[in-house]
Design a protein around this motif. Sequence first.
Motif, PDB file in Angstrom:
ATOM      1  N   TRP A  47       0.813  -1.229   0.000  1.00 37.46           N
ATOM      2  CA  TRP A  47       0.000   0.000   0.000  1.00 37.46           C
ATOM      3  C   TRP A  47       0.840   1.269   0.000  1.00 37.46           C
ATOM      4  N   ASP A  48       2.083   1.199   0.357  1.00 38.14           N
ATOM      5  CA  ASP A  48       3.071   2.280   0.237  1.00 38.14           C
ATOM      6  C   ASP A  48       2.891   3.394   1.267  1.00 38.14           C
ATOM      7  N   ASN A  49       1.914   4.303   1.071  1.00 34.15           N
ATOM      8  CA  ASN A  49       1.744   5.390   2.037  1.00 34.15           C
ATOM      9  C   ASN A  49       0.310   5.901   2.013  1.00 34.15           C
ATOM     10  N   THR A  50      -0.143   6.416   3.158  1.00 33.40           N
ATOM     11  CA  THR A  50      -1.518   6.918   3.284  1.00 33.40           C
ATOM     12  C   THR A  50      -1.553   8.146   4.188  1.00 33.40           C
ATOM     13  N   VAL A  51      -2.648   8.875   4.090  1.00 26.50           N
ATOM     14  CA  VAL A  51      -2.934   9.942   5.053  1.00 26.50           C
ATOM     15  C   VAL A  51      -4.425   9.891   5.358  1.00 26.50           C
ATOM     16  N   ALA A  52      -4.764  10.010   6.632  1.00 31.63           N
ATOM     17  CA  ALA A  52      -6.164   9.905   7.063  1.00 31.63           C
ATOM     18  C   ALA A  52      -6.548  11.096   7.923  1.00 31.63           C
ATOM     19  N   ASP A  53      -7.751  11.628   7.673  1.00 32.56           N
ATOM     20  CA  ASP A  53      -8.349  12.623   8.567  1.00 32.56           C
ATOM     21  C   ASP A  53      -9.212  11.855   9.562  1.00 32.56           C
ATOM     22  N   GLU A  67     -13.909  15.695  21.842  1.00 28.60           N
ATOM     23  CA  GLU A  67     -13.406  15.302  20.530  1.00 28.60           C
ATOM     24  C   GLU A  67     -12.085  15.975  20.198  1.00 28.60           C
ATOM     25  N   ARG A  68     -11.298  15.273  19.403  1.00 32.09           N
ATOM     26  CA  ARG A  68     -10.043  15.810  18.903  1.00 32.09           C
ATOM     27  C   ARG A  68      -9.940  15.489  17.414  1.00 32.09           C
ATOM     28  N   ASP A  69      -9.522  16.457  16.634  1.00 27.72           N
ATOM     29  CA  ASP A  69      -9.292  16.245  15.206  1.00 27.72           C
ATOM     30  C   ASP A  69      -7.816  16.012  14.981  1.00 27.72           C
ATOM     31  N   MET A  70      -7.503  15.008  14.165  1.00 26.13           N
ATOM     32  CA  MET A  70      -6.111  14.712  13.910  1.00 26.13           C
ATOM     33  C   MET A  70      -5.924  14.114  12.527  1.00 26.13           C
ATOM     34  N   THR A  86       1.225  11.091  13.719  1.00 24.19           N
ATOM     35  CA  THR A  86      -0.091  11.590  14.095  1.00 24.19           C
ATOM     36  C   THR A  86       0.029  13.051  14.504  1.00 24.19           C
ATOM     37  N   ILE A  87      -0.784  13.919  13.884  1.00 24.29           N
ATOM     38  CA  ILE A  87      -0.738  15.351  14.155  1.00 24.29           C
ATOM     39  C   ILE A  87      -2.117  15.806  14.634  1.00 24.29           C
ATOM     40  N   PHE A  88      -2.171  16.429  15.805  1.00 23.10           N
ATOM     41  CA  PHE A  88      -3.437  16.918  16.351  1.00 23.10           C
ATOM     42  C   PHE A  88      -3.682  18.356  15.887  1.00 23.10           C
ATOM     43  N   ASP A  89      -4.877  18.599  15.342  1.00 21.44           N
ATOM     44  CA  ASP A  89      -5.231  19.927  14.828  1.00 21.44           C
ATOM     45  C   ASP A  89      -6.141  20.706  15.761  1.00 21.44           C
ATOM     46  N   SER A  90      -6.961  20.024  16.533  1.00 20.36           N
ATOM     47  CA  SER A  90      -7.854  20.699  17.477  1.00 20.36           C
ATOM     48  C   SER A  90      -8.290  19.680  18.532  1.00 20.36           C
ATOM     49  N   PRO A  91      -8.776  20.175  19.701  1.00 15.43           N
ATOM     50  CA  PRO A  91      -8.966  21.573  20.104  1.00 15.43           C
ATOM     51  C   PRO A  91      -7.632  22.275  20.399  1.00 15.43           C
ATOM     52  N   LYS A  92      -7.753  23.509  20.844  1.00  9.73           N
ATOM     53  CA  LYS A  92      -6.575  24.353  21.012  1.00  9.73           C
ATOM     54  C   LYS A  92      -5.554  23.776  21.982  1.00  9.73           C
ATOM     55  N   ASP A  93      -6.025  23.094  23.047  1.00 12.53           N
ATOM     56  CA  ASP A  93      -5.086  22.634  24.076  1.00 12.53           C
ATOM     57  C   ASP A  93      -4.175  21.503  23.594  1.00 12.53           C
ATOM     58  N   VAL A  94      -4.518  20.842  22.472  1.00 13.21           N
ATOM     59  CA  VAL A  94      -3.658  19.780  21.940  1.00 13.21           C
ATOM     60  C   VAL A  94      -3.165  20.086  20.536  1.00 13.21           C
ATOM     61  N   GLY A  96      -1.148  21.062  17.457  1.00 16.20           N
ATOM     62  CA  GLY A  96       0.292  21.108  17.255  1.00 16.20           C
ATOM     63  C   GLY A  96       1.038  19.936  17.857  1.00 16.20           C
ATOM     64  N   THR A  97       0.365  19.165  18.708  1.00 15.58           N
ATOM     65  CA  THR A  97       0.985  17.959  19.261  1.00 15.58           C
ATOM     66  C   THR A  97       1.211  16.959  18.129  1.00 15.58           C
ATOM     67  N   ALA A  98       2.396  16.377  18.088  1.00 12.21           N
ATOM     68  CA  ALA A  98       2.720  15.425  17.020  1.00 12.21           C
ATOM     69  C   ALA A  98       3.366  14.184  17.627  1.00 12.21           C
ATOM     70  N   PHE A  99       2.967  13.022  17.127  1.00  7.50           N
ATOM     71  CA  PHE A  99       3.450  11.750  17.660  1.00  7.50           C
ATOM     72  C   PHE A  99       3.996  10.904  16.517  1.00  7.50           C
ATOM     73  N   LEU A 100       5.246  10.484  16.658  1.00  5.92           N
ATOM     74  CA  LEU A 100       5.906   9.669  15.643  1.00  5.92           C
ATOM     75  C   LEU A 100       6.163   8.275  16.189  1.00  5.92           C
ATOM     76  N   SER A 101       5.728   7.262  15.441  1.00  4.52           N
ATOM     77  CA  SER A 101       5.931   5.866  15.839  1.00  4.52           C
ATOM     78  C   SER A 101       6.638   5.124  14.715  1.00  4.52           C
ATOM     79  N   ILE A 102       7.777   4.532  15.029  1.00  5.19           N
ATOM     80  CA  ILE A 102       8.545   3.745  14.065  1.00  5.19           C
ATOM     81  C   ILE A 102       8.585   2.312  14.572  1.00  5.19           C
ATOM     82  N   SER A 103       7.907   1.437  13.862  1.00  2.00           N
ATOM     83  CA  SER A 103       7.773   0.046  14.302  1.00  2.00           C
ATOM     84  C   SER A 103       8.885  -0.828  13.738  1.00  2.00           C
TER      85      SER A 103
END
Length: 266
Positions: A47-53, A67-70, A86-94, A96-103
């Motif tokens: 499948w190579d690569n994906t992006v999900a809302d 709720e949180r949008d990411m 994983t990048i969090f877009d809202s709400p304001k308190d989260v 800009g938070t970004a999480f990177l997982s390398i398996s």
Amino acid sequence: MVGLKKLFNSAVVVIAFFSTSVALADEASEQEGQRIAEERKARDKGWDNTVADTVMILRNAQGQESERDMRVKTLEVEGDGDKALTIFDSPKDVSGTAFLSISHPIEADEQWIYLPAVKRVKRIASRNKSGPFMASEFAFEDLTSFEVEKYKYDLLREEEYKNMPVYVVEQVPQDDFSGYSKQILWIDKEHYRVHKVEFFDKKGDHLKTLDFEDYKLYQDKYWRPLKSLMFNVQTQKSTDLITKKLEFGVGLDESDFDKNSLRRAR
């Protein structure tokens, strides 16, 4: 005495035969469990690569929700585990938070999280992988890619689940730092999709149940659940991950999954 001796010897033979039969049965079920896991992985290659809302819905024991949008970007890596950002877009308190997982299949997974409030990148230690991800019912280890080598398998039984013939497979984590003693999966026989997972804590007690719903077929080959519903049976809390949009082949590469660029993740 002779009769008693013959009776004793016969009992020994029966016990030995029974023990051998059980051992062979155990070996056969383990081999079949391994085969199912390998087929499950093989069905989802290329499948190579994906992006999900995605929307994350947090629900407490009283049913109150937030709720949180990411966005979740993923990259398939040949000969290794997948990468996910994983990048969090809202709400304001989260935001800009970004999480990177390398398996990785055998080596310890690598995970980092960027917290904009303190403007620093923090590495998630292997011993903390069982901790909650962003106060959800998903643990950090739940967010790594499925790799066959991470578990030992045993086919427990075959049955019907939601009008589908399924395999019920036990998988035991091989990582000592896992928060689970075992997981039990319901995998359909036709497409090798996972429909339900029961997680058991280190004491062997049922901890969480994850249901995958609304599977959708992409590119005539790749099945993805649009709903991942995690329920903690011990706390009565739950977290839903709802995929609103999913795209394949969006041009991501290794440079998009660099821990040094977490601060700039958009």
